[in-house]
Design a protein around this motif. Sequence first.
Motif, PDB file in Angstrom:
ATOM      1  N   GLY A 352       0.954  -1.669  -0.063  1.00 30.79           N
ATOM      2  CA  GLY A 352       0.180  -0.064  -0.219  1.00 30.79           C
ATOM      3  C   GLY A 352       0.615   1.202  -0.245  1.00 30.79           C
ATOM      4  N   LEU A 353       1.841   1.204   0.497  1.00 27.71           N
ATOM      5  CA  LEU A 353       3.022   2.445   0.786  1.00 27.71           C
ATOM      6  C   LEU A 353       3.256   3.219  -0.354  1.00 27.71           C
ATOM      7  CD1 LEU A 353       5.006   1.599   4.233  1.00 27.71           C
ATOM      8  CD2 LEU A 353       3.331   3.897   3.790  1.00 27.71           C
ATOM      9  N   ALA A 354       3.286   1.908  -1.529  1.00 28.23           N
ATOM     10  CA  ALA A 354       4.527   1.633  -2.943  1.00 28.23           C
ATOM     11  C   ALA A 354       3.394   2.291  -3.685  1.00 28.23           C
ATOM     12  CB  ALA A 354       4.973   0.560  -2.430  1.00 28.23           C
ATOM     13  N   PHE A 355       2.157   2.052  -3.406  1.00 21.02           N
ATOM     14  CA  PHE A 355       1.603   1.678  -4.944  1.00 21.02           C
ATOM     15  C   PHE A 355       0.103   3.282  -4.543  1.00 21.02           C
ATOM     16  CE2 PHE A 355       1.182  -2.737  -6.142  1.00 21.02           C
ATOM     17  CZ  PHE A 355       1.626  -2.150  -7.617  1.00 21.02           C
ATOM     18  N   GLY A 356       0.596   3.758  -3.277  1.00 24.24           N
ATOM     19  CA  GLY A 356       0.415   5.278  -2.851  1.00 24.24           C
ATOM     20  C   GLY A 356       1.279   6.421  -2.998  1.00 24.24           C
ATOM     21  N   LEU A 357       2.496   6.683  -2.836  1.00 22.37           N
ATOM     22  CA  LEU A 357       3.452   7.045  -3.502  1.00 22.37           C
ATOM     23  C   LEU A 357       3.547   7.269  -5.541  1.00 22.37           C
ATOM     24  CD1 LEU A 357       5.075   8.911  -2.486  1.00 22.37           C
ATOM     25  CD2 LEU A 357       7.273   7.186  -2.701  1.00 22.37           C
ATOM     26  N   THR A 358       3.620   5.919  -5.306  1.00 22.65           N
ATOM     27  CA  THR A 358       3.266   5.763  -7.500  1.00 22.65           C
ATOM     28  C   THR A 358       2.641   6.485  -7.797  1.00 22.65           C
ATOM     29  OG1 THR A 358       3.481   3.615  -7.129  1.00 22.65           O
ATOM     30  CG2 THR A 358       5.791   4.435  -7.087  1.00 22.65           C
TER      31      THR A 358
END
Length: 446
Positions: A352-358
């Motif tokens: 979630g952190l990865a996709f929230g940022l990207t």
Amino acid sequence: MKSRTSVLISIVLAMLVASMDSTIMNTTMPIVAEELGRFDLYAWSFAAYMIFNTVLAPVAGRISDLFGRKRVFACGILLFLVGSLLCGLSQSMVQLVIFRAVQGIGAGVMMPFPMIIAGDLFSVENRGKIQALFTSMWGLAALLAPMLGAFFVEYLNWRWIFYVNLPICVLAFLMLLPYKEVYEPKPAKVDYIGAILFTIGVSLLLLVTVLEENRAVFGVVGALFLIWFYLFERKQASPLVPLGMLSDRTIRWVNINGFVACLALFGVGSFIPLFLQSFAGASLFMSGLPLLGLAAGWMVVAVPAGKWVLKYGFRTLLIAGNVLLVLAGGLLTLINAESGVGFATVCLTVVGLAFGLTSTVAIIAVQQLAEPHQRGISTSFLMFCRNIGTAVGVTIMGAIVTHTQGIAGFHGLFLFGFVSTLAALVTALFIRNRGLESTAPGGTGS
């Protein structure tokens, strides 16, 4: 301000019903198929919605560049409302599949507009907060859909999973009416032939993900239609997908990264609950908890991402997001029967952190780098690339699990995801920074 608030309410409501209808039938479809018959059409009720939802997004984005956001978004709401009503009135599985396609068309037209209108109305600093609000609707839908589906089937009738959309769509339409559009459309000839070629080509390729037979035939014919579409678009004065936009190196690589990243891990949330139920002894409720970690991780970084873009540039943040994606992929390869719900929640929180940022940074990038009259297609085309990546990734993961017995199938799935995250990181390295302004594109400031 009142106009901006009303359109935000309209968008949130439209997103809620469209995202709920992506999943609400998962628990109720066996009962629906039993009543209507033709169980062989079971999968098509999902496929019809998914295919048109995916294909129509870039078409709607481009049309909104030519004729304005408000009227196209309103058409999407009305199409979804009509499709929902017809689905509820279905008397056979054939009718349901056809009407689900109508619903999918409406959803496909609606779904790009939260990001497109946010790009018109809000500054870069505030866009992350707005996108986090939209993302929360997906999380809310993921929680509400199974409960609502079960409630309607047990206490009312399965038809209410569609009828419940009607008052929400009416309210969304009414809240859209006061909206004073800030974007000035640039009228041009509509590329109808290009839209038809694109729709046929992508639809045939997506059928490969749901069919059991003749996949190669559909894949080849779909690819030929897309080649025809590309050659046709090169000669058009007002193409459906402006090829000049995709010749921009940064926009091109942001789209490629979105495709590969979603292929890698976006669909993994669909398999984690099944893994926990099958091999970790988790209950139906407990196996869904890691999905809350996915939504929470996404929202935590999406809110400040707009300010981070101005401070660090989108290349740095996209690389950082893809590094997080690699970390998540590596953690997932360590999952085993003893890992439990806690470890799975940690893994999906990192996802979630990865996709929230990207996701947030990529949307800002393609909106800021595209010409104002191409902002609709640039936003919706990125969403299209992500959706295609997700569809392909889920298909590959499903094939791995299906054709490999026991826990080894899930290990193969997670290994595929990890390797794909490395490929996504490589694509992020080709992205280059360009100037960003803090003001909203439409000149409205924050």
